[in-house]
Design a protein around this motif. Sequence first.
Motif, PDB file in Angstrom:
ATOM      1  N   ARG A 164     -63.169   1.276  -0.701  1.00  0.00           N
ATOM      2  CA  ARG A 164     -64.021   2.542   0.172  1.00  0.00           C
ATOM      3  C   ARG A 164     -63.532   3.986  -0.151  1.00  0.00           C
ATOM      4  N   ALA A 165     -62.448   4.186  -0.763  1.00  0.00           N
ATOM      5  CA  ALA A 165     -61.838   5.572  -1.102  1.00  0.00           C
ATOM      6  C   ALA A 165     -62.773   5.988  -2.225  1.00  0.00           C
ATOM      7  N   GLU A 166     -63.041   5.047  -3.278  1.00  0.00           N
ATOM      8  CA  GLU A 166     -63.790   5.559  -4.286  1.00  0.00           C
ATOM      9  C   GLU A 166     -65.191   5.987  -3.888  1.00  0.00           C
ATOM     10  N   ILE A 167     -65.922   5.218  -2.907  1.00  0.00           N
ATOM     11  CA  ILE A 167     -67.170   5.672  -2.313  1.00  0.00           C
ATOM     12  C   ILE A 167     -67.016   6.876  -1.710  1.00  0.00           C
ATOM     13  N   PHE A 168     -66.127   7.183  -1.079  1.00  0.00           N
ATOM     14  CA  PHE A 168     -65.799   8.817  -0.432  1.00  0.00           C
ATOM     15  C   PHE A 168     -66.074   9.581  -1.746  1.00  0.00           C
ATOM     16  N   LYS A 169     -65.241   9.460  -2.806  1.00  0.00           N
ATOM     17  CA  LYS A 169     -65.157  10.171  -3.836  1.00  0.00           C
ATOM     18  C   LYS A 169     -66.436  10.511  -4.597  1.00  0.00           C
ATOM     19  N   PHE A 219     -57.934  10.400   1.182  1.00  0.00           N
ATOM     20  CA  PHE A 219     -59.035   9.373   0.703  1.00  0.00           C
ATOM     21  C   PHE A 219     -58.613   7.964   1.345  1.00  0.00           C
ATOM     22  N   LYS A 220     -57.434   7.650   0.907  1.00  0.00           N
ATOM     23  CA  LYS A 220     -56.878   6.275   1.599  1.00  0.00           C
ATOM     24  C   LYS A 220     -56.877   6.164   3.000  1.00  0.00           C
ATOM     25  N   GLU A 221     -56.586   7.288   3.800  1.00  0.00           N
ATOM     26  CA  GLU A 221     -56.547   7.067   5.239  1.00  0.00           C
ATOM     27  C   GLU A 221     -57.942   7.091   5.826  1.00  0.00           C
ATOM     28  N   LEU A 222     -58.994   7.689   5.101  1.00  0.00           N
ATOM     29  CA  LEU A 222     -60.577   7.508   5.492  1.00  0.00           C
ATOM     30  C   LEU A 222     -60.879   6.263   5.284  1.00  0.00           C
ATOM     31  N   ALA A 223     -60.437   5.746   4.178  1.00  0.00           N
ATOM     32  CA  ALA A 223     -61.029   4.402   3.537  1.00  0.00           C
ATOM     33  C   ALA A 223     -60.336   3.324   5.073  1.00  0.00           C
ATOM     34  N   SER A 242     -70.715   0.256   5.509  1.00  0.00           N
ATOM     35  CA  SER A 242     -71.256   0.012   4.404  1.00  0.00           C
ATOM     36  C   SER A 242     -71.071   1.312   3.528  1.00  0.00           C
ATOM     37  N   GLY A 243     -71.366   0.823   2.110  1.00  0.00           N
ATOM     38  CA  GLY A 243     -71.367   2.274   1.366  1.00  0.00           C
ATOM     39  C   GLY A 243     -72.255   3.188   1.794  1.00  0.00           C
ATOM     40  N   SER A 244     -73.543   2.819   2.518  1.00  0.00           N
ATOM     41  CA  SER A 244     -74.563   3.676   3.035  1.00  0.00           C
ATOM     42  C   SER A 244     -73.793   4.514   4.282  1.00  0.00           C
ATOM     43  N   VAL A 267     -69.976  11.311   4.806  1.00  0.00           N
ATOM     44  CA  VAL A 267     -69.814  12.273   4.090  1.00  0.00           C
ATOM     45  C   VAL A 267     -70.688  13.404   3.894  1.00  0.00           C
ATOM     46  N   LYS A 268     -72.033  13.272   3.848  1.00  0.00           N
ATOM     47  CA  LYS A 268     -73.033  14.186   4.320  1.00  0.00           C
ATOM     48  C   LYS A 268     -72.904  15.029   5.643  1.00  0.00           C
ATOM     49  N   GLY A 269     -72.246  14.352   6.733  1.00  0.00           N
ATOM     50  CA  GLY A 269     -72.384  15.118   7.778  1.00  0.00           C
ATOM     51  C   GLY A 269     -70.912  15.962   7.979  1.00  0.00           C
ATOM     52  N   ALA A 270     -69.977  15.362   6.904  1.00  0.00           N
ATOM     53  CA  ALA A 270     -68.690  16.134   6.943  1.00  0.00           C
ATOM     54  C   ALA A 270     -69.052  17.339   5.959  1.00  0.00           C
TER      55      ALA A 270
END
Length: 108
Positions: free
Chosen positions: A1-6, A21-25, A32-34, A40-43
């Motif tokens: 999930r960290a990679e999806i954030f990135k 990133f690790k904590e958010l994951a 889900s990825g979506s 991320v868009k909201g942030a």
Amino acid sequence: RAEIFKISIGKTPHQLTESDFKELAQHTEGFSGSDISTLVKGALMEPIRTCQLATHFVKLQDGNYQPVPPNVKGAVEMGLYDVPSGKLKPPICNRIDFDRVLKTTKPS
């Protein structure tokens, strides 16, 4: 999930660390990825919201204006629409923005 954030953040300037990133994951277990992409868009919109709600701005050395709390030295009472065109420097997205959006976002 960290990679999806990135991947979702892409080249947008931010102040997130590898630890963030690790904590958010970890906090998005079951997302889900979506769901993460939506978070991320909201942030990434949070700095825009900060500018929209700001009542005070400070003029920077480069001539741009940045939103600040009213008690900051040099702060001028003005709204977003009072900032000269092309002279707004929005805050850079940070962990607080993600935490704020995470509080109201649930996995699908």
